[in-house]
Every structure is written in structure tokens, then in C-alpha cells.
Scaffold this active site. Structure first.
Site, PDB file in Angstrom:
ATOM      1  N   VAL A  90       0.869  -1.181   0.000  1.00  0.00           N
ATOM      2  CA  VAL A  90       0.000   0.000   0.000  1.00  0.00           C
ATOM      3  C   VAL A  90       0.907   1.232   0.000  1.00  0.00           C
ATOM      4  O   VAL A  90       1.926   1.262   0.718  1.00  0.00           O
ATOM      5  CB  VAL A  90      -0.927  -0.018   1.241  1.00  0.00           C
ATOM      6  CG1 VAL A  90      -1.646   1.306   1.417  1.00  0.00           C
ATOM      7  CG2 VAL A  90      -1.942  -1.155   1.127  1.00  0.00           C
ATOM      8  N   GLY A  98      -7.304   0.974   5.984  1.00  0.00           N
ATOM      9  CA  GLY A  98      -8.064  -0.234   5.651  1.00  0.00           C
ATOM     10  C   GLY A  98      -7.830  -0.757   4.238  1.00  0.00           C
ATOM     11  O   GLY A  98      -8.422  -1.757   3.843  1.00  0.00           O
ATOM     12  N   GLY A 100      -5.030  -2.111   2.838  1.00  0.00           N
ATOM     13  CA  GLY A 100      -4.324  -3.391   2.818  1.00  0.00           C
ATOM     14  C   GLY A 100      -5.297  -4.525   3.081  1.00  0.00           C
ATOM     15  O   GLY A 100      -5.298  -5.560   2.393  1.00  0.00           O
ATOM     16  N   ASP A 126       4.256 -15.572   1.746  1.00  0.00           N
ATOM     17  CA  ASP A 126       5.528 -15.532   2.467  1.00  0.00           C
ATOM     18  C   ASP A 126       5.587 -14.176   3.146  1.00  0.00           C
ATOM     19  O   ASP A 126       5.993 -13.183   2.537  1.00  0.00           O
ATOM     20  CB  ASP A 126       6.713 -15.706   1.503  1.00  0.00           C
ATOM     21  CG  ASP A 126       6.899 -17.165   1.117  1.00  0.00           C
ATOM     22  OD1 ASP A 126       6.597 -18.036   1.957  1.00  0.00           O
ATOM     23  OD2 ASP A 126       7.330 -17.426  -0.009  1.00  0.00           O
ATOM     24  N   TYR A 135      -1.379 -10.182   8.671  1.00  0.00           N
ATOM     25  CA  TYR A 135      -2.034 -11.353   8.084  1.00  0.00           C
ATOM     26  C   TYR A 135      -2.795 -12.147   9.149  1.00  0.00           C
ATOM     27  O   TYR A 135      -3.871 -12.695   8.888  1.00  0.00           O
ATOM     28  CB  TYR A 135      -1.007 -12.248   7.380  1.00  0.00           C
ATOM     29  CG  TYR A 135      -0.452 -11.625   6.127  1.00  0.00           C
ATOM     30  CD1 TYR A 135      -1.252 -11.468   5.005  1.00  0.00           C
ATOM     31  CD2 TYR A 135       0.864 -11.174   6.071  1.00  0.00           C
ATOM     32  CE1 TYR A 135      -0.756 -10.876   3.854  1.00  0.00           C
ATOM     33  CE2 TYR A 135       1.370 -10.579   4.928  1.00  0.00           C
ATOM     34  CZ  TYR A 135       0.554 -10.435   3.820  1.00  0.00           C
ATOM     35  OH  TYR A 135       1.044  -9.842   2.678  1.00  0.00           O
TER      36      TYR A 135
HETATM   37  C1  LIG Z   1       1.282  -4.329   5.393  1.00  0.00           C
HETATM   38  C2  LIG Z   1       0.487  -3.285   4.620  1.00  0.00           C
HETATM   39  C3  LIG Z   1       0.065  -3.887   3.267  1.00  0.00           C
HETATM   40  C4  LIG Z   1      -0.770  -2.922   5.427  1.00  0.00           C
HETATM   41  O1  LIG Z   1      -1.552  -2.010   4.672  1.00  0.00           O
HETATM   42  P1  LIG Z   1      -2.492  -0.910   5.369  1.00  0.00           P
HETATM   43  O2  LIG Z   1      -3.429  -0.415   4.332  1.00  0.00           O
HETATM   44  O3  LIG Z   1      -1.680   0.104   6.074  1.00  0.00           O
HETATM   45  O4  LIG Z   1      -3.268  -1.800   6.457  1.00  0.00           O
HETATM   46  P2  LIG Z   1      -4.787  -1.628   6.919  1.00  0.00           P
HETATM   47  O5  LIG Z   1      -5.090  -0.187   7.174  1.00  0.00           O
HETATM   48  O6  LIG Z   1      -5.698  -2.335   5.955  1.00  0.00           O
HETATM   49  O7  LIG Z   1      -4.765  -2.418   8.280  1.00  0.00           O
HETATM   50  C5  LIG Z   1      -5.618  -3.508   8.531  1.00  0.00           C
HETATM   51  C6  LIG Z   1      -5.429  -3.949   9.966  1.00  0.00           C
HETATM   52  O8  LIG Z   1      -4.092  -4.466  10.128  1.00  0.00           O
HETATM   53  C7  LIG Z   1      -3.385  -3.689  11.095  1.00  0.00           C
HETATM   54  N1  LIG Z   1      -2.015  -3.567  10.591  1.00  0.00           N
HETATM   55  C8  LIG Z   1      -1.591  -2.940   9.474  1.00  0.00           C
HETATM   56  N2  LIG Z   1      -0.265  -3.090   9.333  1.00  0.00           N
HETATM   57  C9  LIG Z   1       0.140  -3.853  10.380  1.00  0.00           C
HETATM   58  C10 LIG Z   1       1.388  -4.372  10.792  1.00  0.00           C
HETATM   59  N3  LIG Z   1       2.502  -4.161  10.086  1.00  0.00           N
HETATM   60  N4  LIG Z   1       1.425  -5.106  11.916  1.00  0.00           N
HETATM   61  C11 LIG Z   1       0.296  -5.339  12.629  1.00  0.00           C
HETATM   62  N5  LIG Z   1      -0.920  -4.895  12.280  1.00  0.00           N
HETATM   63  C12 LIG Z   1      -0.994  -4.151  11.168  1.00  0.00           C
HETATM   64  C13 LIG Z   1      -4.118  -2.370  11.191  1.00  0.00           C
HETATM   65  O9  LIG Z   1      -3.937  -1.780  12.443  1.00  0.00           O
HETATM   66  C14 LIG Z   1      -5.546  -2.792  10.959  1.00  0.00           C
HETATM   67  O10 LIG Z   1      -6.107  -3.339  12.143  1.00  0.00           O
HETATM   68  P3  LIG Z   1      -7.685  -3.202  12.478  1.00  0.00           P
HETATM   69  O11 LIG Z   1      -8.414  -3.941  11.369  1.00  0.00           O
HETATM   70  O12 LIG Z   1      -7.809  -3.870  13.789  1.00  0.00           O
HETATM   71  O13 LIG Z   1      -7.983  -1.739  12.469  1.00  0.00           O
HETATM   72  C15 LIG Z   1       1.292  -1.978   4.422  1.00  0.00           C
HETATM   73  O14 LIG Z   1       1.753  -1.526   5.678  1.00  0.00           O
HETATM   74  C16 LIG Z   1       2.494  -2.093   3.478  1.00  0.00           C
HETATM   75  O15 LIG Z   1       2.344  -1.939   2.263  1.00  0.00           O
HETATM   76  N6  LIG Z   1       3.696  -2.356   4.037  1.00  0.00           N
HETATM   77  C17 LIG Z   1       4.919  -2.430   3.258  1.00  0.00           C
HETATM   78  C18 LIG Z   1       4.944  -3.645   2.388  1.00  0.00           C
HETATM   79  C19 LIG Z   1       4.698  -4.939   3.138  1.00  0.00           C
HETATM   80  O16 LIG Z   1       5.201  -5.171   4.234  1.00  0.00           O
HETATM   81  N7  LIG Z   1       3.908  -5.814   2.499  1.00  0.00           N
HETATM   82  C20 LIG Z   1       3.622  -7.141   3.005  1.00  0.00           C
HETATM   83  C21 LIG Z   1       4.653  -8.028   2.409  1.00  0.00           C
HETATM   84  S1  LIG Z   1       4.515  -9.694   2.988  1.00  0.00           S
END
Ligand SMILES: CC(C)(COP(=O)(O)OP(=O)(O)OC[C@H]1O[C@@H](n2cnc3c(N)ncnc32)[C@H](O)[C@@H]1OP(=O)(O)O)[C@@H](O)C(=O)NCCC(=O)NCCS
Length: 174
Positions: A90, A98, A100, A126, A135
């Protein structure tokens, strides 16, 4: 905002997730992997023409012994089909809103479609160590797969969510 399959005309140059590998993949490889090599498909979350997030998926398979014990029961001894979530990111400007979770839910629906049309036991990812909790919130559980570990960088943690559980969750809150 809509989530749809990547199109050749999509401008991918402005996407910044904070992870150069994930940004570079979207900019340089996602298109050719999808349109030319058919290695996998990328779904993008787009708002007013701007890509705010993406998920790349491909069909895969999992050795039966790598599945959680509860799922292994009654399954044949050969590798089972899965949908592999190869990448998810994201844009930093759209984090913690929300998106992700929405992309991940979209991928779970793809797995249900795949299960109906071709066979699929669940979604495999992974997960980077810092994304494991993310996740976990949607029901993914870590698998005890040890292959591919390296001391050079933290090994990703394979996580799995079965189609059976996706369907059960959908029945609880349609
Ligand atoms: C991981 C990622 C995709 C999350 O996207 P996001 O849009 O910020 O997440 P959301 O807003 O949809 O969060 C959904 C829920 O997960 C939680 N959450 C998001 N990132 C989190 C993290 N790193 N650790 C724990 N919880 C997390 C949020 O608090 C939220 O909780 P809720 O439903 O209880 O409110 C984003 O941080 C990202 O792109 N990170 C860098 C790339 C990455 O790590 N990708 C995954 C590779 S395996």
C-alpha cells in the site's frame, strides 16, 4: 476507489510503499509478468487514476505435509493447489485506512473463485516478519516450512488461510 486487474496503460511510476523492492516490482516487472510471461496477475487499488495499492497473485502448490495438521486430514498425499499471494503493498500516503485489508479480502475472493473453477485449498503468503500480525488479523496461520531459509536476511514466514475458513468467515459476516 476500485480494485481491478492491472492494465497496460496504468501509470505505475508514482507508487511509493517505502520498500524499493515492492515499488520496483510494480514499476518494472508486474506488467511484463502479467501481459507477456503469464507468471501471475496484479490487482491494483486505483483512486482517480492513481495506484494506491497492489496485490500480485499466482497459482501455486503446497506439499501436503506443510499444511496445518487439521487441514491435512482426509487429503490425498500429493501436493495441493493454492493461490500464492506473491506481493502486497500500500502506498505510504494511503496507509492505515483499511486498504491493505481490502486488497487482502479481494485476494481471498479470488481464491474462492479459483476453488470453484479449478481447485484451490487456500491462500499462501511468504510474510515479512513485520507483516505477520497484519495477516494474522485476517486468520492466516504460520506454517512450519523450513526450506529457503537464509542467514543473510530475515527469512519470510509462510502463512496460510484455507478456503474452508474463508467461506466459513463469509457465512458468519456476509
Ligand atoms: C502491510 C500493509 C500492506 C498494510 O496495509 P495498510 O493499508 O496500512 O493496512 P490496513 O489499514 O488495511 O490495516 C488492517 C489492519 O491491520 C493492522 N495492521 C496494518 N499493518 C500492520 C502491521 N505491520 N502489523 C500489525 N498490524 C498491522 C491495522 O492496524 C488494521 O487493524 P484493524 O483492522 O484492527 O484496524 C502496508 O503496511 C504495506 O504496504 N507495508 C509495506 C509492504 C509490506 O510489508 N507488504 C507485506 C509483504 S509480505
Amino acid at each position: 476507489m476500485e480494485i481491478r486487474i492491472l492494465q497496460a496503460s496504468d501509470d505505475r511510476s508514482g507508487f511509493r510503499s517505502g520498500d524499493p523492492e515492492l515499488d520496483g516490482f510494480l514499476q518494472r516487472y508486474a506488467g511484463q509478468n502479467q501481459f507477456r510471461h503469464h507468471l501471475g496477475s496484479t490487482y491494483v487499488a486505483v483512486d482517480q487514476g492513481r495506484i494506491l495499492g497492489y496485490a500480485t497473485v499466482a497459482p501455486g502448490q503446497l506439499e501436503i505435509d506443510d499444511l496445518p495438521a487439521a487441514l491435512r486430514k482426509k487429503l490425498p498425499e500429493y501436493p495441493v493447489p493454492v493461490l500464492r499471494l506473491a506481493r502486497l503493498a500500500v502506498d505510504e500516503a494511503a496507509r492505515a485506512q483499511g486498504l491493505g485489508k481490502e486488497l487482502l479480502r479481494f485476494v481471498l475472493q479470488l481464491a474462492i473463485r479459483l476453488a470453484k473453477d479449478y481447485g484451490c485449498t487456500g491462500v499462501l503468503v511468504d510474510a515479512k516478519a513485520e507483516a505477520v500480525a497484519f495477516y494474522g488479523k485476517l486468520g492466516f496461520v504460520p506454517l512450519e516450512v523450513l526450506e529457503g531459509q537464509s542467514d543473510a536476511r530475515p527469512a519470510p514466514i509462510p502463512m496460510f488461510l484455507s478456503v474452508r475458513e474463508i467461506q466459513a468467515a463469509a457465512r458468519r459476516s456476509p
